[in-house]
Scaffold this motif. Structure first.
Motif, mmCIF file in Angstrom:
data_model
loop_
_atom_site.group_PDB
_atom_site.id
_atom_site.type_symbol
_atom_site.label_atom_id
_atom_site.label_comp_id
_atom_site.label_asym_id
_atom_site.label_seq_id
_atom_site.Cartn_x
_atom_site.Cartn_y
_atom_site.Cartn_z
ATOM 1 N N SER A 130 0.835 -1.193 0.000
ATOM 2 C CA SER A 130 0.000 0.000 0.000
ATOM 3 C C SER A 130 0.870 1.243 0.000
ATOM 4 O O SER A 130 2.043 1.205 0.376
ATOM 5 C CB SER A 130 -0.921 0.000 1.236
ATOM 6 N N THR A 147 -3.615 -1.696 -1.829
ATOM 7 C CA THR A 147 -4.704 -0.857 -1.338
ATOM 8 C C THR A 147 -4.493 0.640 -1.586
ATOM 9 O O THR A 147 -4.971 1.479 -0.836
ATOM 10 C CB THR A 147 -4.999 -1.131 0.157
ATOM 11 N N ASP A 199 -12.119 5.229 -2.172
ATOM 12 C CA ASP A 199 -11.509 5.794 -0.970
ATOM 13 C C ASP A 199 -12.547 6.451 -0.046
ATOM 14 O O ASP A 199 -13.096 7.513 -0.356
ATOM 15 C CB ASP A 199 -10.452 6.829 -1.370
ATOM 16 N N LEU A 232 -10.354 -1.637 1.149
ATOM 17 C CA LEU A 232 -10.622 -0.198 1.172
ATOM 18 C C LEU A 232 -9.315 0.518 1.446
ATOM 19 O O LEU A 232 -8.458 -0.006 2.150
ATOM 20 C CB LEU A 232 -11.679 0.180 2.208
ATOM 21 N N HIS A 233 -9.158 1.700 0.870
ATOM 22 C CA HIS A 233 -7.885 2.393 1.044
ATOM 23 C C HIS A 233 -7.697 2.855 2.481
ATOM 24 O O HIS A 233 -6.652 2.615 3.090
ATOM 25 C CB HIS A 233 -7.786 3.584 0.101
ATOM 26 N N SER A 234 -8.681 3.525 3.021
ATOM 27 C CA SER A 234 -8.571 4.084 4.375
ATOM 28 C C SER A 234 -9.460 3.301 5.334
ATOM 29 O O SER A 234 -10.631 3.037 5.032
ATOM 30 C CB SER A 234 -8.995 5.564 4.367
ATOM 31 N N PRO A 235 -8.960 2.936 6.510
ATOM 32 C CA PRO A 235 -9.740 2.119 7.444
ATOM 33 C C PRO A 235 -10.769 2.946 8.220
ATOM 34 O O PRO A 235 -10.621 3.206 9.421
ATOM 35 C CB PRO A 235 -8.672 1.545 8.376
ATOM 36 N N SER A 261 -10.362 -7.562 6.469
ATOM 37 C CA SER A 261 -10.265 -6.330 5.686
ATOM 38 C C SER A 261 -8.798 -5.944 5.537
ATOM 39 O O SER A 261 -7.983 -6.187 6.431
ATOM 40 C CB SER A 261 -11.044 -5.184 6.341
ATOM 41 N N SER A 309 -6.375 -2.587 4.324
ATOM 42 C CA SER A 309 -6.378 -1.151 4.030
ATOM 43 C C SER A 309 -4.998 -0.574 4.302
ATOM 44 O O SER A 309 -4.109 -1.252 4.809
ATOM 45 C CB SER A 309 -7.438 -0.426 4.873
#
Length: 294
Positions: free
Chosen positions: A52, A81, A177, A203-206, A222, A224
């Motif tokens: 990432s 991610t 995002d 997903l990029h941001s948790p 998940s 991220s």
């Protein structure tokens, strides 16, 4: 005068040290027992390489070399991610870095620093945890996306996928995002295929508001990034801020999020306007997915 110079010199020394940390890449490894007994049919594990936040700038040869060498791990699946770019000319070097990894099955979602160029950062605004408006200066993400897909990686941005790798049947869903509200969970809502062996949420941001929906739908793990592990941390990699809705204790690494496991990557780069890491080295993670105990 010496008393005035001392804090300034200490600040310069800290900044220099933080800059030197940018190329001290680490491979983290975690074992996660998620599969039903018998799923692997005698194999030891299912290996997921999570990368990432490359935030690639042209000429970052050490990063390119290190990321390329991750292919030697022979992962079963690569998950990227997002936030691959930190410069409008960064795409060729991204493809050089991940090129050897694209011989393996892969998935990706994008972050805002795939779509739009970074902008100068007010460090106090970062430390206060304030959300920063994107620059809206377009990056050449479409060509990068096309290259990923031409090599077989699946785009999980606002999409669901079902496929099999080896003995493991995967059900995957991802969103755009959520840090800048680009997501629409309704597009991918619903329980993963019950015949799948492993259900992944990307997903990029948790952001907890999205993680809660993935967990409620029954996703097992998940993946991220975005947080950079805190980037500016206290000793022991204790984050001061998360730049997201997740709490500081879960800003990096593997944690529980309700019934779901959650992995947050430290990431491999930073914005070109904030080239420093303190007690938080850049990293990728090899997740060894094993069978649960009988």
């Amino acid at each position: 005068m010496p008393l005035l110079l001392t804090p300034a010199l200490a600040g310069l020394a800290t900044a220099a040290w933080g800059y030197s940390e940018l190329t001290k890449f680490e491979l983290k490894e975690v074992t996660v027992p998620l599969l039903k007994p018998g799923t692997l049919r005698g194999d030891k594990e299912f290996k997921i390489l999570h990368i990432s936040d490359l935030h690639m700038i042209p000429g970052q040869e050490e990063k390119i070399e290190w990321v390329s060498a991750l292919s030697d791990l022979e992962p079963d699946l690569v998950v990227n991610t997002g936030d691959n770019l930190s410069d409008v000319a960064g795409v060729p070097d991204v493809l050089r870095a991940v090129g050897p990894l694209m011989k393996y099955p892969g998935l990706f979602v994008f972050g805002t620093n795939d779509y739009w160029a970074p902008r100068p950062v007010n460090p106090f605004k970062y430390l206060w945890g304030a959300k920063r408006e994107p620059s809206y200066v377009d990056l050449p993400w479409r060509g990068m996306r096309a290259a990923f897909m031409e090599h077989g990686w699946r785009d999980a941005t606002q999409a669901r996928h079902e496929f099999q790798v080896g003995n493991v049947r995967l059900a995957v869903a991802g969103v755009d995002d959520p840090h800048h509200d680009l997501d629409d969970y309704a597009d991918i809502a619903g329980v993963p295929n019950q015949d799948a062996d492993l259900a992944l949420a990307l997903l990029h941001s948790p952001e907890p508001r999205v993680l809660e929906k993935f967990a409620a739908d029954g996703y097992q793990l998940s993946l991220s990034g975005h947080t950079h592990g805190g980037q500016i941390c206290l000793p022991g990699s204790r984050a001061l801020v998360t730049n997201s809705g997740i709490d500081r204790k879960r800003v990096q690494g593997l944690h529980d999020f309700g019934p779901m496991k959650m992995h947050v990557s430290n990431g491999l780069g930073t914005s070109k306007f904030a080239p420093v890491r303190i007690f938080c080295r850049p990293s990728a993670t090899l997740l060894r997915i094993t069978e649960k105990a009988q």
